[in-house]
Design a protein around this motif. Structure first.
Motif, PDB file in Angstrom:
ATOM      1  N   LEU A   1      -7.733  -0.778  -2.152  1.00  0.00           N
ATOM      2  CA  LEU A   1      -7.886  -0.388  -3.555  1.00  0.00           C
ATOM      3  C   LEU A   1      -9.310  -0.709  -4.007  1.00  0.00           C
ATOM      4  O   LEU A   1      -9.757  -1.851  -3.899  1.00  0.00           O
TER       5      LEU A   1
ATOM      6  N   SER B   1       0.843  -1.201   0.000  1.00  0.00           N
ATOM      7  CA  SER B   1       0.000   0.000   0.000  1.00  0.00           C
ATOM      8  C   SER B   1       0.878   1.251   0.000  1.00  0.00           C
ATOM      9  O   SER B   1       0.374   2.361   0.173  1.00  0.00           O
TER      10      SER B   1
ATOM     11  N   TYR C   1      -2.692  -4.526 -10.377  1.00  0.00           N
ATOM     12  CA  TYR C   1      -3.402  -3.920  -9.253  1.00  0.00           C
ATOM     13  C   TYR C   1      -4.111  -5.020  -8.474  1.00  0.00           C
ATOM     14  O   TYR C   1      -4.600  -5.977  -9.067  1.00  0.00           O
TER      15      TYR C   1
ATOM     16  N   ILE D   1      -4.839   6.343  -8.547  1.00  0.00           N
ATOM     17  CA  ILE D   1      -3.581   5.607  -8.376  1.00  0.00           C
ATOM     18  C   ILE D   1      -2.952   5.309  -9.737  1.00  0.00           C
ATOM     19  O   ILE D   1      -1.750   5.528  -9.941  1.00  0.00           O
TER      20      ILE D   1
ATOM     21  N   ILE E   1      -8.972   3.791  -7.846  1.00  0.00           N
ATOM     22  CA  ILE E   1      -7.995   3.166  -8.742  1.00  0.00           C
ATOM     23  C   ILE E   1      -7.562   4.112  -9.870  1.00  0.00           C
ATOM     24  O   ILE E   1      -6.412   4.084 -10.307  1.00  0.00           O
TER      25      ILE E   1
ATOM     26  N   SER F   1      -6.974  -6.095  -5.483  1.00  0.00           N
ATOM     27  CA  SER F   1      -8.131  -5.700  -4.687  1.00  0.00           C
ATOM     28  C   SER F   1      -8.949  -6.932  -4.335  1.00  0.00           C
ATOM     29  O   SER F   1      -8.976  -7.907  -5.088  1.00  0.00           O
TER      30      SER F   1
ATOM     31  N   VAL G   1      -3.916   2.485  -0.174  1.00  0.00           N
ATOM     32  CA  VAL G   1      -3.134   2.943  -1.331  1.00  0.00           C
ATOM     33  C   VAL G   1      -3.253   4.444  -1.564  1.00  0.00           C
ATOM     34  O   VAL G   1      -2.324   5.066  -2.085  1.00  0.00           O
TER      35      VAL G   1
END
Length: 223
Positions: free
Chosen positions: A182, A150, A199, A190, A187, A201, A156
């Motif tokens: 996330l 993170s 990614y 990020i 998202i 999650s 994150v």
């Protein structure tokens, strides 16, 4: 050219199917969400492997709590890797630290060696290491392909600038995979800061331990 991809942390069989059906590129299979994810039982691993066409990584974590393990726990982790390797998984997720908050290179190397040629991800134990810059070098040396983090933040969003910095430090030597809080709501923010990557999650939005198919679709849309 590298592209963004999506890994869904799955705590049960249903989540694994939902992840595949809604566009995930890979799952991380675990149990015990309340403990932050522990090693799934072999029956679940077999069942999920038989039902999935996408890649499947398995967490190797004998208990919740810290990431400093006894000799007995290390032996258990080794046995799980050997067993699950035979079941056709695509990779493993684990992380071992020393009491002083440094990466335990010796023990991690032993597990990476056992897992070879399968890919290994160092999980969010990274978020409690004392020196992340040194830890990246230790993990590259230990043979890991990915770090799940993170950015040492609560999630994150809080760790966004650290994630950007970690990715710059890592370059193409090891993948930095953002994970920890996330969701489709953050998202985009990020992904705009980072180079293409995986990614991570759970896509859980309703207080259960099962992924929300609509959330996975939304995550996918922003990538």
């Amino acid at each position: 050219m590298k592209k963004n991809q999506l890994e869904i942390a799955c705590f049960n069989y249903d989540s694994a199917l939902i992840a595949q059906e809604n566009g995930a590129d890979r799952i991380e299979l675990c149990e015990n969400m309340k403990l932050g994810g522990t090693t799934p039982n072999s029956i679940l691993v077999v069942k999920v492997r038989e039902s999935l066409n996408i890649k499947m990584h398995v967490i190797i974590r004998p208990r919740g709590g810290d990431f400093v393990y006894s000799d007995e726990e290390l032996t258990e982790m080794k046995q799980d890797i050997k067993q699950y390797k035979k079941l056709g998984v695509d990779g493993f997720v684990f992380g071992i630290l020393k009491d002083n908050g440094k990466v335990n290179k010796k023990q991690n190397k032993e597990l990476v060696h056992l897992a070879h040629p399968l890919s290994c991800t160092f999980h969010r134990a990274f978020d409690v290491v004392k020196n992340p810059e040194k830890a990246i070098e230790d993990l590259i040396e230990s043979g890991f392909k990915t770090i799940l983090t993170s950015g040492q933040g609560v999630d994150v969003t809080e760790g966004i600038y650290a994630l950007e910095r970690l990715q710059q430090l890592a370059g193409d030597r090891i993948e930095i995979m953002p994970g920890g809080g996330l969701r489709s709501s953050n998202i985009k923010l990020i992904s705009e800061k980072l180079e293409p990557t995986f990614y991570h999650s759970s896509a859980i939005t309703n207080g259960t331990e099962t992924a929300n198919p609509e959330e996975i679709k939304e995550l996918r849309n922003f990538l």
